[in-house]
Design a protein around this motif. Structure first.
Motif, mmCIF file in Angstrom:
data_model
loop_
_atom_site.group_PDB
_atom_site.id
_atom_site.type_symbol
_atom_site.label_atom_id
_atom_site.label_comp_id
_atom_site.label_asym_id
_atom_site.label_seq_id
_atom_site.Cartn_x
_atom_site.Cartn_y
_atom_site.Cartn_z
ATOM 1 N N MET A 252 0.788 -1.188 -0.143
ATOM 2 C CA MET A 252 -0.073 -0.036 -0.058
ATOM 3 C C MET A 252 0.628 1.327 0.076
ATOM 4 S SD MET A 252 -2.920 -1.219 2.554
ATOM 5 C CE MET A 252 -3.635 0.517 2.816
ATOM 6 N N PHE A 253 1.842 1.190 0.825
ATOM 7 C CA PHE A 253 2.837 2.330 0.818
ATOM 8 C C PHE A 253 3.481 2.689 -0.391
ATOM 9 C CE2 PHE A 253 2.334 2.562 5.579
ATOM 10 C CZ PHE A 253 2.202 3.890 5.808
ATOM 11 N N ALA A 302 7.584 15.584 2.928
ATOM 12 C CA ALA A 302 7.804 15.009 4.100
ATOM 13 C C ALA A 302 6.632 15.033 4.970
ATOM 14 C CB ALA A 302 9.089 15.329 4.991
ATOM 15 N N PHE A 303 6.105 16.279 4.895
ATOM 16 C CA PHE A 303 4.771 16.483 5.425
ATOM 17 C C PHE A 303 3.759 15.698 4.936
ATOM 18 C CE2 PHE A 303 0.763 19.105 5.511
ATOM 19 C CZ PHE A 303 0.526 19.183 6.946
ATOM 20 N N TRP A 304 3.572 15.511 3.746
ATOM 21 C CA TRP A 304 2.402 14.829 3.160
ATOM 22 C C TRP A 304 2.612 13.475 3.384
ATOM 23 C CZ3 TRP A 304 -1.854 17.057 2.252
ATOM 24 C CH2 TRP A 304 -1.918 18.583 1.803
ATOM 25 N N PHE A 305 3.892 12.947 3.350
ATOM 26 C CA PHE A 305 4.120 11.590 3.768
ATOM 27 C C PHE A 305 3.578 11.201 5.125
ATOM 28 C CE2 PHE A 305 6.958 8.514 5.958
ATOM 29 C CZ PHE A 305 6.586 7.236 5.223
ATOM 30 N N LEU A 310 -0.658 8.493 8.296
ATOM 31 C CA LEU A 310 -1.778 8.438 9.255
ATOM 32 C C LEU A 310 -2.948 7.858 8.693
ATOM 33 C CD1 LEU A 310 -1.020 11.806 11.000
ATOM 34 C CD2 LEU A 310 -0.465 9.484 12.066
ATOM 35 N N ILE A 311 -3.402 8.213 7.287
ATOM 36 C CA ILE A 311 -4.684 7.524 6.794
ATOM 37 C C ILE A 311 -4.258 6.197 6.446
ATOM 38 C CG2 ILE A 311 -5.728 7.664 4.558
ATOM 39 C CD1 ILE A 311 -5.232 10.744 4.438
ATOM 40 N N ILE A 312 -3.163 5.845 5.975
ATOM 41 C CA ILE A 312 -2.858 4.443 5.689
ATOM 42 C C ILE A 312 -2.992 3.531 6.865
ATOM 43 C CG2 ILE A 312 -1.421 2.561 4.834
ATOM 44 C CD1 ILE A 312 -0.571 4.484 2.535
ATOM 45 N N LEU A 319 -9.471 -1.998 9.251
ATOM 46 C CA LEU A 319 -10.039 -2.891 8.179
ATOM 47 C C LEU A 319 -9.098 -4.019 8.078
ATOM 48 C CD1 LEU A 319 -11.033 -0.209 5.798
ATOM 49 C CD2 LEU A 319 -12.654 -1.405 7.470
ATOM 50 N N ILE A 320 -7.621 -4.004 7.863
ATOM 51 C CA ILE A 320 -6.915 -4.939 7.549
ATOM 52 C C ILE A 320 -6.426 -5.872 8.734
ATOM 53 C CG2 ILE A 320 -4.750 -5.700 6.457
ATOM 54 C CD1 ILE A 320 -5.010 -3.099 4.748
ATOM 55 N N TYR A 321 -6.019 -5.067 9.887
ATOM 56 C CA TYR A 321 -5.490 -6.063 10.849
ATOM 57 C C TYR A 321 -6.404 -6.826 11.689
ATOM 58 C CZ TYR A 321 -2.038 -6.769 14.863
ATOM 59 O OH TYR A 321 -1.283 -7.265 15.691
#
Length: 402
Positions: A252-253, A302-305, A310-312, A319-321
């Motif tokens: 995903m990342f 870096a800020f957007w990362f 946080l969203i992922i 949902l996944i874990y």
């Protein structure tokens, strides 16, 4: 009142146990040293047992799917199935480790080179800042210039410090070298022991069952073997689910970072996926490293990362874990957090990984024992089940009847 032989043996056993516990508490230091010495002796075999357990998961999958009974015919081929499955499992593990190393290490080396090239510019900026500060605040500059240093004493102190530091460095180097040598020996012995265990696991299991049934009561042995089967199933499911979740999270990342054209997409995705094997906290360590790497290239990215991370993380955590890992161990989220916190405080990263399936086994056994005890005492469910849980259980029973 006459006591039966069984009661007498029980009383004697309790007295002996009490005396042993009292002697152990009074000589706790000696007992701990003895325990530490024994653990040091058997540590290679403990390490080998852990290796065998982890390698057994891919080996069993390969053995049952790639070399199924339909595909393998003949006695000679059946004898070759286990060694071939073990070799393929080892190759798979080594391949994964090599891929992770070759993806991460070159990028880190590149980042170190970027940092080394940026140091002169940083030093120049510091010099300019110091010059402007001296021009703006001449009183501070004058006070700094008036500071006197006894260079003779300063030089002798530096020499003494370097001598002590050199001796300390030599001693620590020797300790590190001996620790590395000991670690290599332990790893080698453990690896060889793991190979023997995997090649003869059915025979070893049969031998242990014979010992248990020969020297323990049958009821105790049945319960012990049931706990062993439950532990094996829970630990295997946890390792499989954790690895699957790590692959999904890393992918995903990589995809999201490639879409937004961020640097180090593959390396950061692999790093976060690999570190997410550490429950709860591992991905955040990867986020810190990834943010630092991107910051060297583009601070805004870096800020957007961080926002993307946080969203992922929310998607992965909600949902996944729960479906991939939470369902495999059957442990509620609050107890997962408690297990990780206690295990991390006691044994570090290893404790974080081990305590989740261990607590899951204890949770299942306690839940089963509690259910039997409540049923035996005929306690009505209304006294210990909340209204929401009762409605949920009633709905599940209705669905099962349909």
């Amino acid at each position: 009142m006459e006591l039966s032989k069984k009661t007498v043996r029980t009383i004697i056993g309790l007295i002996v146990l009490t005396l042993l516990l009292s002697a152990g508490l009074q000589n706790f230091g000696a007992v701990w040293k003895t325990f530490d010495f024994v653990i040091g002796l058997i540590f290679p075999f403990i390490l080998g047992a852990c290796m065998a357990f982890l390698l057994n998961i891919p080996m069993s999958v390969i053995e049952h799917h790639l070399f199924s009974e339909k595909r393998v015919k003949g006695l000679k081929m059946h004898k070759m199935v286990r060694p071939l499955s073990l070799v393929l499992a080892l190759l798979l593990v080594f391949l994964i480790i090599i891929v992770v190393i070759f993806i991460i290490v070159p990028e880190i080396a590149n980042t170190v080179g970027i940092l080394a090239n940026s140091v002169p510019g940083f030093v120049k900026q510091v010099e300019e800042w110091a010059a402007s500060l001296a021009g703006s605040y001449p009183d501070i500059a004058r006070q700094i210039s008036e500071i006197t240093i006894d260079w003779t004493n300063f030089g002798s102190e530096i020499v003494d410090f370097l001598q002590k530091g050199l001796m300390s460095f030599v001693g620590s180097t020797f300790n590190v070298a001996s620790s590395i040598a000991s670690g290599v020996v332990n790893f080698s012995l453990g690896f060889i022991f793991a190979l023997y265990v995997l090649l003869q696991k059915e025979k070893l299991g049969s031998q242990f069952r014979k010992l248990f049934y020969a020297y323990l009561p049958e009821r105790v042995t049945d319960k012990l073997l049931e706990i062993c089967r439950l532990s094996n199933s829970t630990f295997s499911s946890f390792v499989t689910g954790q690895c699957t979740e790590s692959v999904i999270l890393g992918a995903m990342f990589v995809v999201v970072m490639l879409i937004f054209r961020m640097p180090y997409a593959l390396m950061i995705g692999v790093l976060i996926g690999f570190l997410s094997l550490i429950p709860i906290f591992g991905a955040f360590i990867g986020c810190f490293v990834g943010t630092f790497l991107i910051l060297m290239v583009n601070p805004m990215q870096a800020f957007w990362f961080i926002i993307i991370f946080l969203i992922i993380q929310q998607i992965e955590g909600n949902l996944i874990y729960p479906h991939v890992v939470g369902g495999s161990v059957g442990l509620p989220s609050i107890w997962v957090l408690v297990a990780v916190t206690i295990g991390g405080g006691a044994m570090g990263i290893t404790g974080m990984i081990i305590t989740i399936p261990l607590c899951s086994v204890c949770y299942m056994l306690l839940r089963e024992a509690t259910g039997k005890r409540l049923s035996k005492r005929q306690i009505p469910k209304e006294k210990y089940v909340s209204a929401d849980e009762a409605a949920f259980l009633a709905e599940e029973e209705h669905l099962d009847e349909m």
